[in-house]
Design a protein around this motif. Structure first.
Motif, short mmCIF file in Angstrom:
data_model
loop_
_atom_site.label_atom_id
_atom_site.label_comp_id
_atom_site.label_asym_id
_atom_site.label_seq_id
_atom_site.Cartn_x
_atom_site.Cartn_y
_atom_site.Cartn_z
N PHE B 121 0.84 -1.21 0.00
CA PHE B 121 0.00 0.00 0.00
C PHE B 121 0.87 1.26 0.00
N PHE B 125 0.28 4.04 -2.65
CA PHE B 125 -0.22 5.33 -2.17
C PHE B 125 0.78 6.45 -2.46
N MET B 130 -1.77 9.21 -2.19
CA MET B 130 -2.80 8.96 -1.18
C MET B 130 -2.22 8.72 0.21
N SER B 133 -3.53 10.16 4.14
CA SER B 133 -4.92 10.60 4.04
C SER B 133 -5.81 9.62 4.80
N GLY B 136 -7.08 6.80 2.54
CA GLY B 136 -6.14 5.70 2.35
C GLY B 136 -6.17 4.75 3.53
N LEU B 212 1.21 4.29 6.67
CA LEU B 212 0.52 5.03 5.61
C LEU B 212 0.11 6.42 6.05
N ASP B 213 0.15 6.68 7.36
CA ASP B 213 -0.35 7.96 7.86
C ASP B 213 0.65 8.60 8.82
#
Lengths: 327, 272
Positions: B121, B125, B130, B133, B136, B212-213
């Motif tokens: 991912f 991303f 992405m 977000s 995501g 991812l964040d």
């Protein structure tokens, strides 16, 4: 609502098998041409198929692609990484961290499961003898499993703190020596295993308990008439009849435990000196745990982990199929 | 069984439960301990002189994180239900030709470690912008729940009598109508189970959030706690107070929905 639980439980095990051979379709097929039925069937299924392709298959493909190229931080963003075949795998396998990481993964998984399963089994048998409050207490046992892992991990980290942790305080109170649970290489792996056992007990308890409920009570009554004691009842009735459920519990436990990352990362970050590194934390460490991410070997380690998980996954599916056939 | 014998077992049960839940008690105890007493040796076993500084810190610093976690949780539930309920209806009742491998794929999908999904991912991303977000994160978190949701729904919907659907067909309902007005209402309990687990998993997720964040403006509570620890923060009462607050959904779940939890845990693992 009890019906729901039974229903879903009864057929959940079938989800793989029975979906392929559903009962005869409703009369609708007779009135319309089959193609419309198929169209509708695929219409309902289409979102899931697209979802699986985009959000499962594609990330996994990207992962394989990462592991076969030599990505640097720059090429990761801009593209144009060189294809290197299995070089990343070779360098991972020959890395001095690989052996220990594999060993720790095995130790972490096997020791966790031995304790989770035997404690879970003991508790399931205990709670099965309906006594006052048994349902309430059994429900409370679910708490560790429901808590966010970061909550459990940070609580354990503080409990195992060398100077101010409650565990060392008790040990010293009993006349023992202070143990550097999280900061010494010989104890770090033990510490994360202890926390992981605690988290996994509820899962084993719940599954084994529901397995116990399916053993007919007459068997125990007959055994009691024959003068069997509790110990004999367990080894002659409970244990053999619980074997299929036990196999599935253990295999599921293996699959879940192989994946464990959060607890180790939050408690020790795989350290000190890689003493609690597993394949999962090593992979994460290389990709996200440093200022200079090394995505390609990280992906290679990840793919090795997938293969190990899938081996147990197939064993699990096989065990479940066999159980369905037998019952 | 004599009453005396049961009483004896209840006592053992209570003791066992107390031992098991000690870490939870300790979390609450530490969250109420004064910063000055934190390093006391031996530590205070009971919060006789409680402080609410930790909780004050949560309210002043962690509210945005909690809000994000709620959004991500509800988003994940919605996405999971929208994808999995119709698919399960199809698999259970409509016999899609060539649909056999789907259930198998879903079983396999549940076995893939989150760390690995996170890496895939991350790469995707990053390229499509992405990262960091909430959307995501919702997408990634839903991958934990969707396979579970489809399998649980399929299992339940297979048990719905065909006569019921036929009746709807005779009344002139199309498949969509049958799904909406017959299948979904009957599946209410399964919907609750799937929603609860989807929410809890999204709420508890750390792997996807931290990958991812990590640089996002809106971050979930798991990252809030992680940052607290990472900053070498010695305010363990604040950390533990945040942990207590982050445990609320689990507690609520246990109190109001224990039978759904048990149903979810055993789904897929046990067959009568």
């Amino acid at each position: 609502m009890a019906t729901t639980e039974t229903l879903s439980r009864r057929s959940a095990g079938n989800a793989g098998g029975e979906a392929s051979t559903p009962p005869p379709a409703p009369t609708r097929r007779k009135r319309r041409r089959p193609s419309t039925g198929q169209l509708a069937a695929w219409g309902f299924l289409a979102p899931l198929i697209v979802y699986l392709l985009v959000f499962y298959a594609y990330p996994l493909y990207r992962n394989i692609e990462l592991s076969l190229h030599d990505y640097t931080v720059r090429s990761f963003v801009q593209g144009g990484a060189a294809f290197v075949g299995f070089d990343n795998y070779v360098s991972v396998f020959t890395d001095p961290t690989f052996g220990p990481a594999l060993l720790h993964t095995a130790l972490f998984t096997v020791i966790s499961i031995i304790f989770q399963f035997s404690i879970g089994m003991g508790l399931a048998v205990f709670f099965h003898q309906h006594f006052k409050l048994s349902a309430t207490l059994r429900a409370l046992f679910l708490v560790p499993w429901l808590l966010p892992l970061i909550v459990s991990a940070s609580t354990w980290a503080w409990m195992l703190n060398s100077e101010s942790g409650i565990v060392n305080s008790v040990i010293e109170g009993l006349g023992g020596q202070q143990v550097n649970w999280l900061t010494s290489p010989q104890w770090a792996l033990t510490s994360v295993i202890i926390a992981n056992i605690w988290i996994g007990i509820p899962f084993n308890l719940v599954i084994l308990y529901s397995g116990l409920q399916n053993i007919p009570n007459d068997l125990y009554e007959a055994a009691a008439l024959d003068g069997a004691n509790g110990w004999q009842k367990f080894w002659r009735i409970t244990f053999p009849l619980l074997r299929p459920v036990s196999a599935i519990t253990i295999l599921l436990g293996l699959i879940y435990t192989l994946k464990v990352f959060d607890i180790i990362w939050i408690m020790t970050r795989g350290g000190p000196a890689d003493s609690s590194t597993t394949l999962a934390t090593w992979s994460y460490q290389m990709a996200f745990g440093t200022a200079l991410p090394d995505f390609s070997p990280a992906a290679a380690v990840g793919n090795v982990l997938i293969i190990i998980a899938l081996i147990f996954g197939f064993l699990y599916i096989a065990a479940q199929r066999r159980q369905e056939k037998n019952s | 069984m004599t009453a005396r014998k049961t009483w004896w077992k209840t006592t053992i049960g209570v003791v066992l439960t107390a031992v098991m839940l000690f870490p939870v008690y300790w979390m609450i105890n530490v969250s109420l301990t004064k910063t000055g007493d934190m390093r006391k040796d031996p530590p205070n076993w009971f919060p006789f002189d409680p402080t609410f500084d930790g909780y004050r810190a949560v309210l002043s610093e962690q509210l945005p994180y909690l809000g994000t976690s709620l959004i991500v949780g509800f988003g994940t539930v919605a996405l999971t239900l929208v994808i999995s309920a119709p698919a399960a209806y199809s698999l259970a009742k409509l016999r899609p030709r060539g649909g056999t491998p789907v259930s198998f794929v879903l079983l396999i999908a549940q076995m893939i470690p989150g760390v690995i999904m996170a890496m895939g991912f991350y790469a995707i991303f990053l390229n499509i912008g992405m990262l960091n977000s909430v959307w995501g994160l919702i997408v990634a978190d839903s991958t934990i729940a969707v396979p579970f949701g489809v399998l649980l729904f399929t299992a339940f919907m297979q048990g719905i009598p065909n006569e019921l659907m036929n009746a709807a067909t005779i009344d002139g309902a199309g498949r969509w109508r049958t799904f909406r007005s017959v299948v979904l209402p009957i599946s209410r309990n399964s919907i609750v189970t799937v929603s609860l687990f989807a929410f809890l998993w999204a709420w508890s997720d750390f792997v996807f959030a931290s990958t991812l964040d990590a640089g996002g403006k809106l971050q979930p509570i798991t990252l809030g706690i992680y940052k607290y620890i990472g900053n070498n923060n010695q305010e363990w009462n604040s950390i533990m107070a945040t942990a207590v607050i982050a445990s609320i959904p689990a507690a609520v779940l246990l109190v109001i929905a224990q039978r759904y939890v048990a149903a979810g845990v055993t789904a897929g693992a046990v067959k009568d």
